[in-house]
Design an enzyme around this catalytic site. Structure first.
Site, PDB file in Angstrom:
ATOM      1  N   THR A  23     -39.092  26.753  -9.499  1.00 47.80           N
ATOM      2  CA  THR A  23     -39.375  25.394  -9.031  1.00 47.80           C
ATOM      3  C   THR A  23     -39.551  24.598 -10.318  1.00 47.80           C
ATOM      4  OG1 THR A  23     -41.766  25.748  -8.987  1.00 47.80           O
ATOM      5  CG2 THR A  23     -40.584  26.172  -6.924  1.00 47.80           C
ATOM      6  N   HIS A  24     -39.139  23.347 -10.299  1.00 43.96           N
ATOM      7  CA  HIS A  24     -39.174  22.520 -11.517  1.00 43.96           C
ATOM      8  C   HIS A  24     -38.355  23.148 -12.643  1.00 43.96           C
ATOM      9  CE1 HIS A  24     -42.712  20.425  -9.684  1.00 43.96           C
ATOM     10  NE2 HIS A  24     -42.949  21.659  -9.238  1.00 43.96           N
ATOM     11  N   SER A  39       0.832  -1.209   0.000  1.00 45.86           N
ATOM     12  CA  SER A  39       0.000   0.000   0.000  1.00 45.86           C
ATOM     13  C   SER A  39       0.864   1.255   0.000  1.00 45.86           C
ATOM     14  CB  SER A  39      -0.921  -0.004   1.220  1.00 45.86           C
ATOM     15  OG  SER A  39      -0.184  -0.190   2.419  1.00 45.86           O
ATOM     16  N   GLU A  83     -18.340  22.491 -14.496  1.00 43.73           N
ATOM     17  CA  GLU A  83     -18.701  21.125 -14.907  1.00 43.73           C
ATOM     18  C   GLU A  83     -17.960  20.090 -14.067  1.00 43.73           C
ATOM     19  OE1 GLU A  83     -17.868  22.535 -19.065  1.00 43.73           O
ATOM     20  OE2 GLU A  83     -19.207  20.861 -19.514  1.00 43.73           O
ATOM     21  N   SER A 101     -12.527  26.925 -26.869  1.00 37.46           N
ATOM     22  CA  SER A 101     -12.549  25.660 -27.594  1.00 37.46           C
ATOM     23  C   SER A 101     -11.407  25.667 -28.594  1.00 37.46           C
ATOM     24  CB  SER A 101     -13.886  25.514 -28.321  1.00 37.46           C
ATOM     25  OG  SER A 101     -13.739  24.649 -29.430  1.00 37.46           O
ATOM     26  N   ASN A 115      -1.768  -2.797  13.350  1.00 41.94           N
ATOM     27  CA  ASN A 115      -3.227  -2.676  13.314  1.00 41.94           C
ATOM     28  C   ASN A 115      -3.726  -1.439  14.065  1.00 41.94           C
ATOM     29  OD1 ASN A 115      -3.091  -4.993  11.901  1.00 41.94           O
ATOM     30  ND2 ASN A 115      -3.904  -6.338  13.508  1.00 41.94           N
ATOM     31  N   ASN A 144     -16.382  27.913 -22.246  1.00 44.38           N
ATOM     32  CA  ASN A 144     -16.921  26.719 -21.594  1.00 44.38           C
ATOM     33  C   ASN A 144     -16.710  26.774 -20.078  1.00 44.38           C
ATOM     34  OD1 ASN A 144     -17.733  25.596 -24.056  1.00 44.38           O
ATOM     35  ND2 ASN A 144     -15.690  24.744 -24.402  1.00 44.38           N
ATOM     36  N   LYS A 183     -16.403  30.111 -28.129  1.00 38.80           N
ATOM     37  CA  LYS A 183     -16.806  29.377 -26.929  1.00 38.80           C
ATOM     38  C   LYS A 183     -16.212  29.918 -25.631  1.00 38.80           C
ATOM     39  CE  LYS A 183     -18.448  25.365 -27.076  1.00 38.80           C
ATOM     40  NZ  LYS A 183     -19.764  24.886 -26.681  1.00 38.80           N
TER      41      LYS A 183
END
Ligand code: ARG
Length: 442
Positions: free
Chosen positions: A139-140, A7, A274, A261, A94, A269, A267
């Site tokens: 809302t929605h 590890s 994101e 872009s 341990n 972005n 663009k």
């Protein structure tokens, strides 16, 4: 075997905690007379030197030595001889790994808490600035009622405040030292677990040696708090993605948090947003991963538990990045007050204000007022105008008792100003709440 067993590739992340734990253990061993003070001095100097080696990138990490605990101990013995071999008296890997994970998680919580406070300060500062900047409330994701940008940002401050509370709860529960539980049953050496617990900033030692080496619920709880917080940040991130879409045009993110872009020159972005939106994928993944590792695992330690680390390391790092990006985006964003205001008035967003006015002024029961308002909205829709643009004569074809006073409540400013109930959207409320947060956060 080495490839699946080792590890060190990831648990070297805990080297500071491992050395801190060993220093406390050695000091205690000397204090109770299990090792000599000369040995303790050699161990301390050796561990300090090793910390320097690791810091400078000079430490010879070895996969053959499996993990951070064996790497540090072997190097210590290389450097100081016999004394190094005495360090592991009265402890086991341990309890050592359980200690390191607790210390690491506690440090991570303290770091994240500071970042959460910083992100809240960013939200609260922008909220104070935009306490009266009218925007559509949804809302929605459909236009509902006008609200203010300040009120909206303070909603996230509330969420992040609860996230801090969850991390603080987790910290409180994890703050017991498992050191001295040894392999699983404790030890016959006259160790002083209270001493090491105090030296390492714990409230005390854990009370059952089996539980001490077998449990990882603090790591699960930490991941759960991280996942909830990341979920909150992802919602704000998604709102940034929506708000910066040119069809909305509510805010502009700074160049620092957007990219162009490679092919489309126009663009901008919202990459940072994101990615913040995406991070719950791995953080919640880590939570589910560790829950699944621990499920059905018989007491006490099992090597399965070595799989706890990458998840918590990655979750903490991902959340830290998300908080930094969020604080930066919030500090830099430029809201377009005109577009926000225009959007706030669209979609008959003051229809509720109109219904409330009918109740107050014409004493209509609310259900009847709701119905009359529905007919007025339908009329406006047919005429192709917003509610405030209907003439009184047009309105009176629906409800003859309507009078000119109604126009006072149809503007978005009047609508937000009227929402004075505690916790409501009225700019004075929002400004006061932002001030309160600023005082609390310092
Ligand atoms: N690398 C191990 C872990 O992360 C440390 C404990 C190993 N203990 C043992 N008995 N093999 O869990």
């Amino acid at each position: 075997m080495q490839a699946i067993n080792a590890s060190i590739g990831f648990d070297r992340e805990m080297w500071r905690q491992d050395i801190r734990g060993s220093l406390a253990h050695a000091a205690m061993l000397a204090h109770v007379g299990i090792i000599s003070t000369e040995d303790e001095t050699r161990i301390r100097e050796g561990l300090d030197a090793i910390a320097g080696e690791i810091e400078r990138g000079e430490f010879p990490f070895s996969e053959a030595l499996e993990d951070i605990h064996m790497n540090v101990e072997a190097r210590l013995t290389e450097r100081v001889g016999e004394a190094g071999k005495r360090l592991h008296t009265g402890r086991s890997r341990n309890d050592q790994v359980a200690l390191d994970v607790r210390l690491w998680t506690r440090d991570a919580i303290d770091g994240l808490d500071a970042q959460l406070a910083d992100t809240m300060r960013a939200l609260v500062a922008r909220a104070a600035e935009h306490a009266a900047t009218v925007m559509p409330g949804f809302t929605h994701l459909q236009p509902a009622q006008p609200t203010t940008l300040g009120h909206h940002l303070l909603a996230y401050a509330e969420m992040l405040h609860r996230d801090r509370g969850r991390l603080a709860d987790c910290r409180r529960r994890l703050n017991e030292s498992p050191l001295g539980a040894a392999a699983l049953c404790g030890t016959g050496f006259p160790i002083d677990r209270h001493m090491t617990a105090a030296a390492l900033g714990f409230d005390g030692p854990t009370r059952n040696s089996l539980d001490s080496v077998a449990s990882r619920d603090y790591a699960i709880e930490f991941l759960s708090a991280c996942a909830i917080c990341a979920t909150h940040l992802s919602r704000l991130a998604e709102e940034f993605v929506i708000w910066t879409n040119p069809y909305f045009g509510f805010v502009r993110l700074s160049d620092a948090y957007t990219t162009g872009s490679s092919i489309m020159p126009q663009k901008r972005n919202p990459d940072a947003a994101e990615l913040v939106r995406a991070k719950p994928g791995r953080i919640t993944g880590a939570l589910v991963g560790l829950l699944t590792v621990m499920k059905g695992l018989p007491l006490t330690y099992g090597k399965d538990m070595q799989e706890d680390k990458e998840g918590i390391f990655d979750a903490a790092a991902s959340l830290s990045l998300s908080l930094a990006a969020t604080a930066g985006m919030v500090r830099d964003m430029q809201p377009d007050a005109d577009r926000l205001r225009a959007a706030a008035g669209a979609g008959f967003s003051t229809a509720t204000d109109l219904a409330d006015w009918l109740v107050r002024e014409l004493k209509l029961p609310f259900r009847d007022a709701h119905h009359v308002t529905g007919r007025l909205v339908a009329l406006a829709e047919r005429e192709g105008v917003d509610l405030p643009a209907l003439t009184l004569a047009q309105m009176q074809t629906v409800e003859p008792r309507l009078h000119g006073g109604v126009f006072d409540v149809l503007s978005v400013e009047a609508s937000v100003r009227s929402r004075t109930s505690f916790g409501g959207t009225a700019p004075d409320n929002v400004a006061a709440m932002a001030r309160e947060w600023q005082e609390r956060l310092g």
